[in-house]
Design a protein around this motif. Structure first.
Motif, PDB file in Angstrom:
ATOM      1  N   GLU A   1      50.931  34.578 -19.029  1.00 11.58           N
ATOM      2  CA  GLU A   1      49.858  34.178 -18.122  1.00 11.58           C
ATOM      3  C   GLU A   1      48.996  33.098 -18.776  1.00 11.58           C
ATOM      4  O   GLU A   1      48.442  33.310 -19.853  1.00 11.58           O
ATOM      5  N   GLY A   2      48.897  31.973 -18.121  1.00 13.74           N
ATOM      6  CA  GLY A   2      48.056  30.891 -18.631  1.00 13.74           C
ATOM      7  C   GLY A   2      48.708  30.065 -19.730  1.00 13.74           C
ATOM      8  O   GLY A   2      48.038  29.262 -20.387  1.00 13.74           O
ATOM      9  N   VAL A   3      50.013  30.242 -19.913  1.00 11.72           N
ATOM     10  CA  VAL A   3      50.672  29.521 -21.016  1.00 11.72           C
ATOM     11  C   VAL A   3      50.677  28.011 -20.780  1.00 11.72           C
ATOM     12  O   VAL A   3      50.652  27.223 -21.722  1.00 11.72           O
ATOM     13  N   ASP A   4      50.640  27.598 -19.505  1.00 12.86           N
ATOM     14  CA  ASP A   4      50.676  26.158 -19.218  1.00 12.86           C
ATOM     15  C   ASP A   4      49.460  25.439 -19.784  1.00 12.86           C
ATOM     16  O   ASP A   4      49.571  24.335 -20.317  1.00 12.86           O
ATOM     17  N   SER A   5      48.306  26.083 -19.697  1.00 10.59           N
ATOM     18  CA  SER A   5      47.118  25.411 -20.235  1.00 10.59           C
ATOM     19  C   SER A   5      47.137  25.434 -21.763  1.00 10.59           C
ATOM     20  O   SER A   5      46.660  24.503 -22.413  1.00 10.59           O
ATOM     21  N   VAL A   6      47.706  26.502 -22.332  1.00  7.95           N
ATOM     22  CA  VAL A   6      47.856  26.520 -23.799  1.00  7.95           C
ATOM     23  C   VAL A   6      48.763  25.368 -24.229  1.00  7.95           C
ATOM     24  O   VAL A   6      48.478  24.633 -25.175  1.00  7.95           O
ATOM     25  N   ARG A   7      49.847  25.218 -23.500  1.00  3.92           N
ATOM     26  CA  ARG A   7      50.785  24.121 -23.791  1.00  3.92           C
ATOM     27  C   ARG A   7      50.102  22.773 -23.689  1.00  3.92           C
ATOM     28  O   ARG A   7      50.242  21.919 -24.571  1.00  3.92           O
TER      29      ARG A   7
END
Ligand SMILES: *Cc1c(COP(=O)(O)O)cnc(C)c1O
Length: 466
Positions: free
Chosen positions: A39-45
């Protein structure tokens, strides 16, 4: 912030302590972390994309960047990871890697560090002994089963096929063989059509009679059968192909027998394990994945070859610029496609020396027992169909029924169980149908987590109206 490339000893200690704190904190919390969390990995990336900087950054800032990147992933090292084929990550292996990288000695050729090469050879000898291989056996550590299988195919080709006869060389797998074998055959130069898929029996094991029929037919066509690849533990169900009968067929027709034991081989260490894979020591070569059954970190594969000279024949070469380091005994460069490489032997040697074999044996015995218990539990629940009684530590099952609607219901069951975060399972397709899998292979997985998995499956099946 500026760190020199060679910090003072005091600074080195501080950096190392900071990393040690970071890692130990992570490992100590593994049990409480979700089994998977994207969850939310896209913003971490997105936060990790950017140009290179001329200036350095404080280590603490970098570790803070790393923390969410680690958190937002499948928790492959945690106890709830029951998907695909779990790894593990015994901590001592990380210490071995740390030492190996920090001292950065060269083990590509024997003469550069004879005693360190010996450490790796000794560790390989242990694996050969555990598989029942004779003194003449040799091995190499690879990055994983895929590359071990590629190397094995090349060795079998050199041993059993006239040079250049790639067009006529035929190899045999089953529909349940890991796909990396067909991929490796292609990479090794064999036409796709030269990989024969032999029928399996009701328990998903290669049928020796079907193998022999195919070999005879290929001989009759003027082709050159040279290799059969039985599995010791298939990925879908953990099936063990009948090695004794396959070896007999292979010998009758002059084939090399390569056992793909990447997942299952180390179960030989478990109680009663040797009887599960009779005559494994007679196979010409064996692929093992210590990053599966020995719970080591990813990037630790192994290929063992019964006749060590075959390994040498396939790989030995000469280069003038290496004339200062040519010795009597072959080094890893003579036995593998690699020259420069990491000192990966320490990652194997240190954990085994530190812990001894006993805890590894006990953990593997426990995995078999846990899988059996999960099987008993699901078998007595009339809503589930079990594809096969577990032969190792994989249980393949599905909610009963046929057709697309049942497939969709099973996919939804998997989604719901995984969404709970305690365990993480994966799926596959067999005979055109959607199938769920539990694979128990982490040394961190114990009875409590298996019970959670079964309870989650039952409750979510009920919620789905099963
Ligand atoms: C995992 C596995 C492979 C592939 O090994 P990698 O280490 O992932 O490259 C091949 N064969 C079998 C049976 C496996 O379980």
């Amino acid at each position: 912030m500026r760190y020199p490339l060679e910090p003072e000893p005091e600074a080195l200690r501080a950096l190392t302590d900071e990393v040690a704190r970071f890692v130990v904190e992570h490992v100590a919390s593994l049990t409480d972390q979700p089994a998977s969390d994207l969850e939310g990995v896209d913003s971490v990336r997105a936060g990790l994309v950017g140009p290179v900087s001329e200036m350095g950054s404080p280590l603490s800032v970098l570790l803070d960047e790393l923390r969410p990147a680690i958190a937002k992933s499948f928790n492959t090292a945690g106890p709830g990871y029951l998907a695909f084929i779990p790894g593990g990550g015994v901590y001592a292996a990380a210490l071995g890697d740390f030492i190996a990288c920090a001292v950065n000695r060269y083990v590509g050729v024997r003469q550069a560090a004879p005693a360190l090469v010996q450490i790796e050879e000794t560790a390989l000898r242990w694996l050969a002994d555990l598989m029942g291989y004779p003194e003449a056996a040799r091995g190499i550590l690879t990055s994983g089963g895929s590359l071990s299988n590629l190397s094995a195919i090349v060795r079998a080709r050199v041993a059993r096929l006239p040079e250049g006869d790639l067009q006529r060389g035929i190899l045999y797998v089953s529909a349940e063989t890991h796909r990396c074998v067909a991929k490796a055959a292609r990479l090794a130069g064999f036409p796709v059509r030269n990989v024969r898929v032999v029928d399996v029996d009701a328990r998903f094991r290669m049928r020796p009679d079907a193998l022999e029929t195919e070999i005879r037919a290929d001989h009759a066509r003027g082709l050159h059968p040279f290799l059969v690849v039985p599995s010791v533990g298939t990925t879908n169900t953990g099936a063990i192909d009948p090695l004794p009968e396959i070896l007999d067929v292979a010998r009758r027709h002059g084939l090399w027998t390569h056992a793909d034991a990447a997942y299952g081989g180390f179960f030989r260490l478990a109680e009663g394990g040797e009887a599960l894979m009779p005559r494994l020591p007679e196979c010409d070569s064996i692929t093992l994945d210590p990053h599966k059954g020995l719970f080591l970190p990813y990037g630790t594969g192994c290929l063992l070859v019964r006749d060590g000279k075959a390994l040498l024949r396939a790989h030995a070469d000469h280069a003038d610029y290496l004339q200062d380091v040519v010795g009597e005994e072959p080094g890893f460069n003579d036995l593998s496609p690699e020259l420069s490489r990491d000192f990966r032997g320490l990652r194997l040697w240190l954990p085994i020396r530190l812990h001894g074999l006993r805890p590894f044996r006990d953990a593997l015995t426990e995995k078999l027992a846990l899988t059996r218990r999960a099987f008993e539990e699901l078998r007595t629940d009339g809503r589930f169909e079990i594809l096969d009684e577990p032969q190792l530590s994989i249980l393949a099952f599905r909610l009963k029924g046929d057709g697309e609607a049942t497939d969709a219901r099973n996919a939804e069951l998997l989604r719901r169980v995984n969404a709970r975060g305690r365990v993480f399972l994966s799926s596959t397709r067999m005979a055109g149908r959607y199938v769920l899998r539990i694979c128990v292979l982490s040394f961190r997985t114990h009875e409590d987590r298996l019970r959670d998995a079964i309870a989650a499956l039952r409750e979510e099946a009920t919620a789905l109206g099963a």
